[in-house]
Design a protein around this motif. Sequence first.
Motif, PDB file in Angstrom:
ATOM      1  N   ASN A  30      -8.065   0.805  -3.744  1.00 24.93           N
ATOM      2  CA  ASN A  30      -7.948  -0.270  -4.755  1.00 24.93           C
ATOM      3  C   ASN A  30      -6.630  -0.200  -5.426  1.00 24.93           C
ATOM      4  OD1 ASN A  30     -10.642  -0.784  -3.897  1.00 24.93           O
ATOM      5  ND2 ASN A  30     -11.509   0.237  -5.360  1.00 24.93           N
ATOM      6  N   PHE A  31      -6.234   0.982  -5.725  1.00 27.54           N
ATOM      7  CA  PHE A  31      -4.979   0.895  -6.605  1.00 27.54           C
ATOM      8  C   PHE A  31      -3.785   0.330  -5.630  1.00 27.54           C
ATOM      9  CE2 PHE A  31      -1.010   2.940  -7.709  1.00 27.54           C
ATOM     10  CZ  PHE A  31      -1.050   2.681  -9.148  1.00 27.54           C
ATOM     11  N   SER A  32      -3.904   0.642  -4.295  1.00 24.00           N
ATOM     12  CA  SER A  32      -2.789   0.295  -3.621  1.00 24.00           C
ATOM     13  C   SER A  32      -2.837  -1.176  -3.139  1.00 24.00           C
ATOM     14  CB  SER A  32      -2.769   1.071  -2.333  1.00 24.00           C
ATOM     15  OG  SER A  32      -2.614   2.404  -2.202  1.00 24.00           O
ATOM     16  N   ALA A  33      -4.186  -1.687  -3.269  1.00 20.89           N
ATOM     17  CA  ALA A  33      -4.129  -3.215  -3.013  1.00 20.89           C
ATOM     18  C   ALA A  33      -3.689  -3.961  -4.438  1.00 20.89           C
ATOM     19  CB  ALA A  33      -5.502  -3.480  -2.719  1.00 20.89           C
ATOM     20  N   GLN A  34      -3.759  -3.181  -5.523  1.00 20.38           N
ATOM     21  CA  GLN A  34      -3.368  -3.910  -6.857  1.00 20.38           C
ATOM     22  C   GLN A  34      -1.683  -3.873  -6.945  1.00 20.38           C
ATOM     23  OE1 GLN A  34      -5.007  -5.590  -8.993  1.00 20.38           O
ATOM     24  NE2 GLN A  34      -7.179  -5.438  -8.507  1.00 20.38           N
ATOM     25  N   HIS A  35      -1.541  -2.745  -6.606  1.00 17.59           N
ATOM     26  CA  HIS A  35      -0.026  -2.479  -7.124  1.00 17.59           C
ATOM     27  C   HIS A  35       1.087  -2.380  -6.079  1.00 17.59           C
ATOM     28  CE1 HIS A  35      -1.368  -1.878 -11.067  1.00 17.59           C
ATOM     29  NE2 HIS A  35      -2.457  -0.769 -10.581  1.00 17.59           N
ATOM     30  N   LEU A  36       0.726  -2.723  -4.726  1.00 14.47           N
ATOM     31  CA  LEU A  36       1.967  -2.557  -3.566  1.00 14.47           C
ATOM     32  C   LEU A  36       2.327  -4.201  -3.505  1.00 14.47           C
ATOM     33  CD1 LEU A  36       0.498  -0.443  -0.571  1.00 14.47           C
ATOM     34  CD2 LEU A  36       2.444   0.009  -2.067  1.00 14.47           C
ATOM     35  N   ARG A  88      -6.392  13.053   9.437  1.00 15.56           N
ATOM     36  CA  ARG A  88      -5.972  12.195   9.989  1.00 15.56           C
ATOM     37  C   ARG A  88      -4.656  11.252   9.034  1.00 15.56           C
ATOM     38  NH1 ARG A  88      -8.787  11.864  14.988  1.00 15.56           N
ATOM     39  NH2 ARG A  88      -7.773   9.733  15.201  1.00 15.56           N
ATOM     40  N   LEU A  89      -3.625  11.101   9.668  1.00 15.06           N
ATOM     41  CA  LEU A  89      -2.600  10.412   8.763  1.00 15.06           C
ATOM     42  C   LEU A  89      -2.690   8.872   9.081  1.00 15.06           C
ATOM     43  CD1 LEU A  89       0.008  10.666   7.317  1.00 15.06           C
ATOM     44  CD2 LEU A  89       1.437  10.515   9.588  1.00 15.06           C
ATOM     45  N   ILE A  90      -3.213   8.448   7.825  1.00 17.28           N
ATOM     46  CA  ILE A  90      -3.513   6.998   7.794  1.00 17.28           C
ATOM     47  C   ILE A  90      -2.524   6.237   7.074  1.00 17.28           C
ATOM     48  CG2 ILE A  90      -5.393   5.492   6.971  1.00 17.28           C
ATOM     49  CD1 ILE A  90      -6.559   7.434   8.923  1.00 17.28           C
ATOM     50  N   THR A  91      -1.962   5.189   8.025  1.00 13.84           N
ATOM     51  CA  THR A  91      -1.133   4.223   7.375  1.00 13.84           C
ATOM     52  C   THR A  91      -1.445   2.917   7.361  1.00 13.84           C
ATOM     53  OG1 THR A  91       0.815   5.451   8.755  1.00 13.84           O
ATOM     54  CG2 THR A  91       1.355   3.076   7.799  1.00 13.84           C
ATOM     55  N   MET A  92      -1.409   2.230   6.115  1.00 13.00           N
ATOM     56  CA  MET A  92      -2.075   0.938   5.835  1.00 13.00           C
ATOM     57  C   MET A  92      -1.032   0.042   5.186  1.00 13.00           C
ATOM     58  SD  MET A  92      -5.856   1.868   4.619  1.00 13.00           S
ATOM     59  CE  MET A  92      -6.704   0.628   5.298  1.00 13.00           C
ATOM     60  N   GLU A  93      -0.894  -1.237   5.580  1.00 16.59           N
ATOM     61  CA  GLU A  93      -0.079  -2.190   5.137  1.00 16.59           C
ATOM     62  C   GLU A  93      -0.815  -3.412   4.148  1.00 16.59           C
ATOM     63  OE1 GLU A  93       2.795  -5.593   7.233  1.00 16.59           O
ATOM     64  OE2 GLU A  93       3.340  -3.230   7.685  1.00 16.59           O
ATOM     65  N   LYS A  94      -0.253  -3.769   3.000  1.00 10.48           N
ATOM     66  CA  LYS A  94      -0.773  -4.769   2.210  1.00 10.48           C
ATOM     67  C   LYS A  94      -0.397  -6.139   2.922  1.00 10.48           C
ATOM     68  CE  LYS A  94      -1.284  -6.711  -2.395  1.00 10.48           C
ATOM     69  NZ  LYS A  94      -0.783  -6.238  -3.659  1.00 10.48           N
ATOM     70  N   ILE A  95      -1.664  -7.043   3.099  1.00  6.03           N
ATOM     71  CA  ILE A  95      -1.534  -8.005   3.717  1.00  6.03           C
ATOM     72  C   ILE A  95      -1.822  -9.464   2.749  1.00  6.03           C
ATOM     73  CG2 ILE A  95      -1.894  -7.471   6.074  1.00  6.03           C
ATOM     74  CD1 ILE A  95      -4.888  -8.248   5.709  1.00  6.03           C
ATOM     75  N   LYS A  96      -2.314  -8.968   1.594  1.00  4.87           N
ATOM     76  CA  LYS A  96      -2.543 -10.050   0.629  1.00  4.87           C
ATOM     77  C   LYS A  96      -3.018  -9.577  -0.832  1.00  4.87           C
ATOM     78  CE  LYS A  96      -7.837 -10.575   1.214  1.00  4.87           C
ATOM     79  NZ  LYS A  96      -8.820 -11.471   1.048  1.00  4.87           N
ATOM     80  N   GLY A 119       4.190  -3.929   1.742  1.00  3.38           N
ATOM     81  CA  GLY A 119       4.371  -2.407   1.303  1.00  3.38           C
ATOM     82  C   GLY A 119       3.093  -1.458   2.039  1.00  3.38           C
ATOM     83  N   ARG A 120       3.366  -0.535   2.166  1.00  5.04           N
ATOM     84  CA  ARG A 120       2.672   0.503   2.879  1.00  5.04           C
ATOM     85  C   ARG A 120       1.899   1.593   2.072  1.00  5.04           C
ATOM     86  NH1 ARG A 120       4.328   1.139   9.217  1.00  5.04           N
ATOM     87  NH2 ARG A 120       4.095  -0.960   9.707  1.00  5.04           N
ATOM     88  N   LEU A 121       0.896   1.774   2.389  1.00  2.00           N
ATOM     89  CA  LEU A 121       0.087   3.071   1.742  1.00  2.00           C
ATOM     90  C   LEU A 121       0.101   4.162   3.175  1.00  2.00           C
ATOM     91  CD1 LEU A 121      -1.817   4.765   0.087  1.00  2.00           C
ATOM     92  CD2 LEU A 121      -3.657   3.697   0.851  1.00  2.00           C
ATOM     93  N   VAL A 122       0.538   5.375   2.844  1.00  2.00           N
ATOM     94  CA  VAL A 122       0.470   6.610   3.883  1.00  2.00           C
ATOM     95  C   VAL A 122      -0.309   7.661   3.163  1.00  2.00           C
ATOM     96  CG1 VAL A 122       1.679   7.948   5.275  1.00  2.00           C
ATOM     97  CG2 VAL A 122       2.399   5.777   4.856  1.00  2.00           C
ATOM     98  N   TYR A 123      -1.417   8.301   3.800  1.00  2.00           N
ATOM     99  CA  TYR A 123      -2.051   9.305   3.117  1.00  2.00           C
ATOM    100  C   TYR A 123      -2.816  10.158   4.162  1.00  2.00           C
ATOM    101  CZ  TYR A 123      -6.291   6.808   3.588  1.00  2.00           C
ATOM    102  OH  TYR A 123      -7.383   6.069   4.163  1.00  2.00           O
ATOM    103  N   ASN A 149     -10.031  -1.801   3.244  1.00  2.00           N
ATOM    104  CA  ASN A 149      -9.832  -2.528   1.911  1.00  2.00           C
ATOM    105  C   ASN A 149      -9.582  -3.908   2.588  1.00  2.00           C
ATOM    106  OD1 ASN A 149      -8.331  -3.816  -0.176  1.00  2.00           O
ATOM    107  ND2 ASN A 149      -9.490  -2.244  -1.170  1.00  2.00           N
ATOM    108  N   ALA A 150     -10.086  -4.872   1.941  1.00  2.00           N
ATOM    109  CA  ALA A 150      -9.799  -6.215   2.329  1.00  2.00           C
ATOM    110  C   ALA A 150      -8.202  -6.776   2.484  1.00  2.00           C
ATOM    111  CB  ALA A 150     -10.758  -7.186   1.753  1.00  2.00           C
ATOM    112  N   CYS A 151      -7.519  -5.984   1.492  1.00  2.00           N
ATOM    113  CA  CYS A 151      -6.204  -6.471   1.173  1.00  2.00           C
ATOM    114  C   CYS A 151      -5.296  -5.526   2.033  1.00  2.00           C
ATOM    115  CB  CYS A 151      -5.747  -6.139  -0.359  1.00  2.00           C
ATOM    116  SG  CYS A 151      -6.984  -7.438  -1.379  1.00  2.00           S
ATOM    117  N   LEU A 152      -5.872  -4.688   2.721  1.00  2.00           N
ATOM    118  CA  LEU A 152      -4.899  -3.686   3.640  1.00  2.00           C
ATOM    119  C   LEU A 152      -5.303  -3.585   4.886  1.00  2.00           C
ATOM    120  CD1 LEU A 152      -5.247  -0.524   1.005  1.00  2.00           C
ATOM    121  CD2 LEU A 152      -3.331  -2.247   1.113  1.00  2.00           C
TER     122      LEU A 152
END
Length: 338
Positions: free
Chosen positions: A226-232, A277-285, A236-240, A257-260
């Motif tokens: 949720n934080f990444s969806a708000q602030h990326l 698992r190394l999860i990589t997500m990208e913000k799309i909206k 931009g990408r979230l990796v964790y 997440n609907a935005c990632l």
Amino acid sequence: MEYLSFEGRVNLRNPKHIFCLLEDYGTDPNDIPDEPLYIYFGRWIADGQRELIRSHSVKNRHFIGNTSMDAGLSFIMANHARVKAHDLVYDPFVGTGSLLVACSHFGAYVCGTDIDYNTIHGIGKASRKNQKWRGPDENIRANLRQYGSEKLYVDVLVSDASKPIWRDGVLFDAIITDPPYGIRESTRRTGSQKDSVKPSEDYIGDSHVPVSMAYHLSDIFTDLLNFSAQHLVIGGRLVYWLPIYRPEYCEEMVPLNACLRLVSNCEQTLSSHTSRRLITMEKIKEPEETDALAHLSDPHFSPYQGHNAFREKYFSGISKRTLTGKEETNKMAANGGE
């Protein structure tokens, strides 16, 4: 190699082209086949930067802790996030700043937060052998100074990831982090189970300072997404890292997440029964009000509660292996050591 029909002389001292033969034995160190699964033959295109693994080894770093990320994995995470010069990168569970070191190498400005006051300020007991207390030059800033990237160090703050301190709006080009799993580092957040108990009216003691309480893994990942969806920024990408119990793992366990958009999901085996698992997500909206309703109605966005038992399953597996080892030892002793 005659069947390849190469023309010209072979020059081993100063070759114009280098050819390699690679054997693939899979990714599970606990199940290595006798013969390779695949054999690849190809031409060497370019050198990578594997020397960074040695030059940035945590063994030679000023400031380390029990959970300091391996240099090789730190650079892999930075690559997954596509970190580049002038980016602003944030780590909400910064620890000793290993991920900040890797991102700053590529020219990104770095910052982070952590709930551990002693780690952020570089004080308390040392993690090195034969050293009791941390020295004055053991802190995250010193780590970046060691590699010549102190100018890219924005700052780090003591903060609870469950209660973000940032203003609303887009802030970061990438968010890279390794949340605590409850194994080597406890999963805690500020708060108290006794919040409902109020002091008496005649109480004149000091103001209440919140203590820490359990921060479940399912809540950590929900808050992180949720934080990444708000602030990326868009793109931009979230990796964790996502710890999992291998016998129960399925794709539905990965938080969404609907935005990632999920970009990649890679596995690092930790033991016969656990991995991460190394999860990589990208913000799309950008987030919308309808997204909150979608999260409530769509089961795909519901947090997977099974993550909360990872610690118990992790140590349960260790206990089973220890018990099995003792049984084998007793069996051998009963059979005269055969």
